[in-house]
Design a protein around this motif. Structure first.
Motif, short mmCIF file in Angstrom:
data_model
loop_
_atom_site.label_atom_id
_atom_site.label_comp_id
_atom_site.label_asym_id
_atom_site.label_seq_id
_atom_site.Cartn_x
_atom_site.Cartn_y
_atom_site.Cartn_z
N ALA A 1 0.85 -1.21 0.00
CA ALA A 1 0.00 0.00 0.00
C ALA A 1 0.88 1.25 0.00
O ALA A 1 0.58 2.23 -0.70
N LYS A 2 1.94 1.20 0.75
CA LYS A 2 2.86 2.35 0.80
C LYS A 2 3.45 2.62 -0.59
O LYS A 2 3.52 3.77 -1.04
N GLU A 3 3.84 1.55 -1.29
CA GLU A 3 4.37 1.71 -2.66
C GLU A 3 3.36 2.42 -3.55
O GLU A 3 3.73 3.17 -4.45
N ALA A 4 2.08 2.18 -3.27
CA ALA A 4 1.02 2.78 -4.10
C ALA A 4 0.52 4.11 -3.53
O ALA A 4 -0.47 4.67 -4.01
N GLY A 5 1.17 4.63 -2.49
CA GLY A 5 0.83 5.95 -1.98
C GLY A 5 -0.24 5.98 -0.90
O GLY A 5 -0.78 7.04 -0.58
N VAL A 6 -0.55 4.82 -0.30
CA VAL A 6 -1.57 4.80 0.77
C VAL A 6 -0.90 4.39 2.09
O VAL A 6 -0.35 3.28 2.20
N ALA A 7 -0.93 5.30 3.06
CA ALA A 7 -0.33 5.00 4.36
C ALA A 7 -1.34 4.28 5.24
O ALA A 7 -2.44 4.79 5.49
N LEU A 8 -0.99 3.08 5.68
CA LEU A 8 -1.83 2.31 6.61
C LEU A 8 -1.13 2.28 7.97
O LEU A 8 0.10 2.41 8.04
N THR A 9 -1.90 2.08 9.04
CA THR A 9 -1.30 1.87 10.35
C THR A 9 -0.30 0.72 10.24
O THR A 9 -0.65 -0.32 9.65
N PRO A 10 0.92 0.86 10.76
CA PRO A 10 1.89 -0.23 10.63
C PRO A 10 1.30 -1.55 11.11
O PRO A 10 0.60 -1.59 12.13
#
Ligand code: PLP
Length: 425
Positions: free
Chosen positions: A367-376
């Motif tokens: 998700a981070k690679e695609a620009g969406v920050a999720l709770t770790p």
């Protein structure tokens, strides 16, 4: 999670679609954040009048007089009367303090090292002892970090649909005197949305504990944060403790952080007379008195208990469609694949998503690679480590519904990709 049988052909087709979506998202330069459960601006706007509710000259109450000066107080009498029924306590059991109930929890744990709470021999504290708290998991990360900050060890206990696994809680607290407390978010729990059953409340109140000063930290942060017309019912813990002969068993916490302003609300501590006296004595050394004018603002803003309830209904109108948007995506993109399970809470701030064990970290990375920050991944476990690497906390309140739609499309693609990496040959 009981893993339903996964159809490899279905998963392969879903993976091919998810790959395309993931590539598109990466190329589009998205920047979305669904990490923390903060109120959105529309929710904050509901309380804007708090900023102007007091006119020049309005700084007194009948019971307390002039609020502008130093003076110790348990909290404005009328404000305690408004909020006591919402926390299922009596006004005389309630203390009102400044914003942040978390700071009160931190203060209670920290103070206990120097002045143990009622039940322990007078004049003793926990300093120099091994101190442990029970931590139902998944749970609230900041409870865990209060403990790591103050040198308290955590012993995890699994959550069930009725609250923590009480057989295990009774066994651990019953035999180990170093276990001094348990963290509980008893209503619309963070992150599972679970509300503790009557039996759980009863057993927490009645159980025998090896530590005479064992405390239930009853963090009722979401007591009035309903999302649906079905409102969960939680039994009053202080009453249950009184009836079970353990009147000092529970510390109740709450706040208006997600009712008015997260950065400018009021917080609550409630307990037995002995615990309230213990708290006020410790607190009196820390501060000459709380921000009474902010308490007055809250009093004038809400006026009555019903005023608070009507205000929470307006929060619900903003939040319910956001939760629905998340649930729609999870259902549409994941349900038939059998690779994930999630909660559909009646209140609170979170949806808890369980993905294929061993893949939560990978989902967050994709998700981070695609620009969406999720709770770790792992944030809902002590030390940030989920032993099964499967739980992800979704916080739908802050982003707009459009952003949520986009973020969830990305998230579900990542769940599929990570599942395919793990399950397909
Ligand atoms: N308790 C729980 C369970 C929470 O989820 C939160 C915030 O997310 C808090 C406490 C923080 O409350 P406060 O702002 O009153 O410190």
């Amino acid at each position: 999670m009981n893993h339903p049988t996964v159809d490899p052909q279905l998963l392969r087709e879903a993976r091919d679609r998810a790959r395309r979506e993931h590539e598109e998202a990466k190329a589009s330069g998205l920047k979305l954040d669904i990490t923390r459960g903060k109120p959105c601006s529309a929710q904050l706007d509901l309380s804007e009048r708090l900023l102007t509710v007091l006119a020049e000259g309005e700084h007194t109450t009948q019971a307390e007089g002039d609020l502008r000066n130093y003076s110790p107080t348990q909290g404005l009498t009328e404000l305690r009367e408004i909020f006591a029924p919402l926390l299922d306590v009596r006004p005389d059991q309630l203390v009102v303090r400044d914003n942040s109930s978390l700071s009160l929890m931190h203060q209670c744990v920290a103070s206990s090292f120097f002045h143990a709470p009622p039940g322990a021999p007078e004049g003793t504290g926990w300093a120099g002892q091994t101190v442990r708290f029970l931590a139902p998991v998944p749970g609230y990360d900041r409870h865990f970090t209060v403990c790591s900050e103050l040198g308290v060890e955590l012993v995890t206990v699994p959550m069930t649909p009725d609250g923590p696994d009480m057989d295990l809680v009774e066994e651990l607290a019953g035999k180990d005197a170093s276990i001094k407390g348990i963290w509980c978010v008893p209503k619309y729990s963070n992150p599972t949305g679970v509300t503790y059953s009557s039996e759980t409340v009863q057993r927490l109140a009645a159980m025998e504990t090896a530590a005479p000063d064992f405390r239930v930290y009853w963090d009722n942060a979401y007591a009035i944060h309903h999302l649906r017309s079905t409102e969960a019912q939680l039994d009053p813990i202080l009453e249950a403790c009184e009836q079970a002969g353990h009147p000092d068993r529970a510390f109740v916490f709450g706040s208006t952080s997600k009712v008015t302003f997260a950065g400018g609300g009021v917080s609550f501590f409630a307990s037995s007379p002995a615990n309230v006296a213990w708290f006020l004595k410790r607190d009196g050394f820390r501060s000459i008195g709380p921000d009474k004018l902010n308490q007055l603002r809250h009093l004038r803003f809400f006026e009555t208990t019903e005023g608070v309830q009507a205000h929470m209904q307006r929060h619900r109108e903003i939040l319910e469609p956001k939760f629905d948007a998340v649930l729609r995506h999870l259902e549409k993109d994941l349900a038939e694949l059998g690779i994930a399970e999630w909660t559909d809470p009646d209140g609170g701030y979170f949806i808890s998503l369980d993905v294929v064990p061993g893949t939560a970290g990978r989902v967050v990375e994709l998700a981070k690679e695609a620009g969406v920050a999720l709770t770790p991944a792992g944030a809902t476990f002590p030390g940030g480590v989920d032993p099964d690497d499967r739980n992800i906390r979704i916080a739908p309140t802050m982003p707009s519904t459009d952003d949520l739609d986009t973020a969830l499309r990305v998230l579900t693609s990542c769940v599929v990709l990570a599942a395919a990496e793990s399950l397909l040959p």
